[in-house]
Design a protein around this motif. Structure first.
Motif, short mmCIF file in Angstrom:
data_model
loop_
_atom_site.label_atom_id
_atom_site.label_comp_id
_atom_site.label_asym_id
_atom_site.label_seq_id
_atom_site.Cartn_x
_atom_site.Cartn_y
_atom_site.Cartn_z
N ASN A 207 0.79 -1.24 0.00
CA ASN A 207 0.00 0.00 0.00
C ASN A 207 0.82 1.29 0.00
O ASN A 207 0.32 2.34 0.39
CB ASN A 207 -0.99 0.01 1.17
CG ASN A 207 -2.06 -1.05 1.03
OD1 ASN A 207 -2.34 -1.50 -0.09
ND2 ASN A 207 -2.64 -1.46 2.14
N ARG A 208 2.07 1.21 -0.42
CA ARG A 208 2.88 2.40 -0.70
C ARG A 208 3.66 2.11 -1.99
O ARG A 208 3.90 0.97 -2.33
CB ARG A 208 3.86 2.71 0.44
CG ARG A 208 3.20 3.08 1.76
CD ARG A 208 2.47 4.41 1.67
NE ARG A 208 1.96 4.85 2.98
CZ ARG A 208 0.76 4.54 3.46
NH1 ARG A 208 -0.05 3.76 2.74
NH2 ARG A 208 0.38 4.99 4.63
N THR A 209 4.06 3.14 -2.70
CA THR A 209 4.81 2.94 -3.94
C THR A 209 6.20 2.37 -3.64
O THR A 209 6.82 2.70 -2.63
CB THR A 209 4.96 4.25 -4.72
OG1 THR A 209 5.71 5.19 -3.93
CG2 THR A 209 3.60 4.83 -5.05
N LEU A 210 6.69 1.50 -4.53
CA LEU A 210 8.03 0.94 -4.38
C LEU A 210 8.52 0.45 -5.73
O LEU A 210 7.78 -0.17 -6.50
CB LEU A 210 8.03 -0.22 -3.38
CG LEU A 210 9.42 -0.63 -2.87
CD1 LEU A 210 10.03 0.47 -2.02
CD2 LEU A 210 9.37 -1.92 -2.09
N TRP A 211 9.81 0.73 -6.01
CA TRP A 211 10.41 0.44 -7.30
C TRP A 211 11.75 -0.27 -7.10
O TRP A 211 12.35 -0.17 -6.04
CB TRP A 211 10.64 1.74 -8.09
CG TRP A 211 9.38 2.50 -8.39
CD1 TRP A 211 8.62 3.21 -7.51
CD2 TRP A 211 8.74 2.60 -9.66
NE1 TRP A 211 7.52 3.75 -8.16
CE2 TRP A 211 7.59 3.39 -9.48
CE3 TRP A 211 9.04 2.10 -10.94
CZ2 TRP A 211 6.73 3.70 -10.53
CZ3 TRP A 211 8.18 2.41 -11.99
CH2 TRP A 211 7.04 3.21 -11.78
N HIS A 212 12.20 -0.97 -8.14
CA HIS A 212 13.50 -1.62 -8.07
C HIS A 212 14.24 -1.48 -9.40
O HIS A 212 13.63 -1.33 -10.47
CB HIS A 212 13.38 -3.09 -7.69
CG HIS A 212 12.65 -3.94 -8.69
ND1 HIS A 212 11.27 -4.06 -8.71
CD2 HIS A 212 13.09 -4.71 -9.71
CE1 HIS A 212 10.91 -4.87 -9.66
NE2 HIS A 212 12.00 -5.28 -10.31
N LEU A 213 15.56 -1.52 -9.30
CA LEU A 213 16.44 -1.43 -10.46
C LEU A 213 17.53 -2.47 -10.30
O LEU A 213 18.23 -2.49 -9.28
CB LEU A 213 17.06 -0.03 -10.55
CG LEU A 213 18.09 0.20 -11.67
CD1 LEU A 213 17.41 0.13 -13.04
CD2 LEU A 213 18.78 1.55 -11.48
N VAL A 214 17.68 -3.34 -11.29
CA VAL A 214 18.71 -4.38 -11.28
C VAL A 214 19.81 -3.97 -12.25
O VAL A 214 19.55 -3.65 -13.41
CB VAL A 214 18.13 -5.75 -11.67
CG1 VAL A 214 19.23 -6.81 -11.72
CG2 VAL A 214 17.03 -6.17 -10.69
N LYS A 215 21.06 -3.99 -11.76
CA LYS A 215 22.21 -3.67 -12.60
C LYS A 215 23.10 -4.91 -12.71
O LYS A 215 23.42 -5.53 -11.70
CB LYS A 215 23.00 -2.51 -11.99
CG LYS A 215 22.21 -1.20 -11.92
CD LYS A 215 23.05 -0.08 -11.32
CE LYS A 215 22.27 1.22 -11.29
NZ LYS A 215 23.07 2.33 -10.69
N THR A 216 23.51 -5.22 -13.92
CA THR A 216 24.32 -6.42 -14.15
C THR A 216 25.68 -6.09 -14.75
O THR A 216 26.41 -7.01 -15.15
CB THR A 216 23.57 -7.39 -15.08
OG1 THR A 216 23.24 -6.71 -16.30
CG2 THR A 216 22.31 -7.92 -14.43
N ASP A 217 26.04 -4.83 -14.80
CA ASP A 217 27.38 -4.47 -15.24
C ASP A 217 27.76 -3.12 -14.64
O ASP A 217 26.92 -2.42 -14.07
CB ASP A 217 27.49 -4.42 -16.77
CG ASP A 217 26.50 -3.45 -17.41
OD1 ASP A 217 25.91 -2.62 -16.68
OD2 ASP A 217 26.31 -3.52 -18.63
N VAL A 218 29.01 -2.78 -14.73
CA VAL A 218 29.51 -1.50 -14.24
C VAL A 218 29.53 -0.53 -15.41
O VAL A 218 30.26 -0.73 -16.38
CB VAL A 218 30.92 -1.66 -13.64
CG1 VAL A 218 31.45 -0.30 -13.20
CG2 VAL A 218 30.90 -2.63 -12.47
N ALA A 219 28.71 0.50 -15.33
CA ALA A 219 28.58 1.47 -16.42
C ALA A 219 28.93 2.86 -15.92
O ALA A 219 28.87 3.14 -14.72
CB ALA A 219 27.16 1.44 -16.97
#
Length: 283
Positions: A207-219
């Motif tokens: 009941n609250r907003t939530l996001w995710h970001l997956v990183k698989t390399d060093v940029a």
């Protein structure tokens, strides 16, 4: 006393030590910017905290003023270079602005932050408190719903050490939701949490907003023009960032509502529905 908090949180778990200054300060919608005004126009000015780990020991900096005031939050964010980070900015509509009420909370290796509220908490607390281990109960320093949720979760983890962490946390959160609905079924519970011991990280969206970001390399970062990892990691780098709102123009994905997520020691990331039933309550 009832405590209602509308806050913003951030967490990061990476396979190699990683800088988070852009996510906390420099990006267009960095956590510091959200403290001054989030996507709904709310200000989160009642304190901030940043936790990271030196080896296995959590280091936490907390203050009771707004993150966007002065240079302290900015300097704290700039020094953080770690595998695991939890940060939080608080907006408390009821309850005092005090260090003991400021997130993240800590007990031993465990660190916890919460975005949301348990409504009618004075009555829900009466249902919850007897299920918090007496030794842990004595460690509660503040009066927030969040800190009580933290120690209830630790109790369940302590009593079920052989069960998967995300399953124990999911059942415990469902129990809190059930307690709240037993007091008033029409009140909305907000339970976005993050809980980590530095190696494992679990949390929820409810009941609250939530996001995710997956990183698989060093940029090279589009904000600062540098990489956030300060040495050659080879091909195995992996990181997961969690935030109440997308922080940058990268490919942030929204969590579905009503889920528990987990990032294990090997950076495997899983998302499961919250259980429909709490199961047996810890005595």
């Amino acid at each position: 006393m009832e405590i209602e908090s509308v806050c913003r949180l951030y967490a990061m778990r990476a396979s190699e030590p990683t800088k988070v200054e852009c996510s906390l300060v420099l990006a267009q919608n960095a956590l510091m910017q959200q403290s001054q005004g989030d996507a709904e126009g709310l200000v989160h000015g009642h304190g901030w905290g940043v936790a990271d780990y030196r080896e296995t020991v959590p280091m936490i900096e907390k203050q009771t003023w707004a993150a966007y005031h002065g240079e302290h939050f900015r300097k704290t964010a700039a020094r953080v270079y770690a595998h695991t980070v939890v940060a939080h900015v608080r907006q408390a509509t009821v309850g005092g602005t005090a260090l003991e009420n400021t997130h993240p909370f800590q007990n031993g290796r465990w660190v916890f932050a919460h975005n949301g509220t348990v409504p009618n908490f004075d009555r829900v607390r009466d249902l919850m408190i007897d299920h918090i281990d007496p030794l842990l109960r004595n460690d509660i320093k503040g009066i927030t719903d969040s800190e009580h949720v933290f120690y209830y979760l630790l109790t369940r983890i302590m009593r079920h050490p052989d069960q998967p962490l995300h399953e124990v946390v999911g059942r415990a959160l469902r129990q809190i939701i059930d307690w709240s609905h037993s007091v008033d079924p029409n009140e909305e519970v907000g339970l976005n949490i993050v809980l980590t011991d530095g190696d494992r990280l679990v949390g929820s969206r409810y009941n609250r907003t939530l996001w995710h970001l997956v990183k698989t390399d060093v940029a090279v970062c589009g904000v600062c023009g540098r990489t956030h990892v300060q040495h050659d990691t080879g091909a195995d780098y992996r990181a997961v960032e969690i935030a109440s709102e997308p922080i940058s123009g990268e490919n942030w994905q929204s969590f579905a509502n009503g889920v528990v997520y987990a990032i294990d020691k090997d950076l495997h990331f899983r998302i499961d529905p919250l259980p429909a039933r709490a199961g047996a309550v810890a005595a």
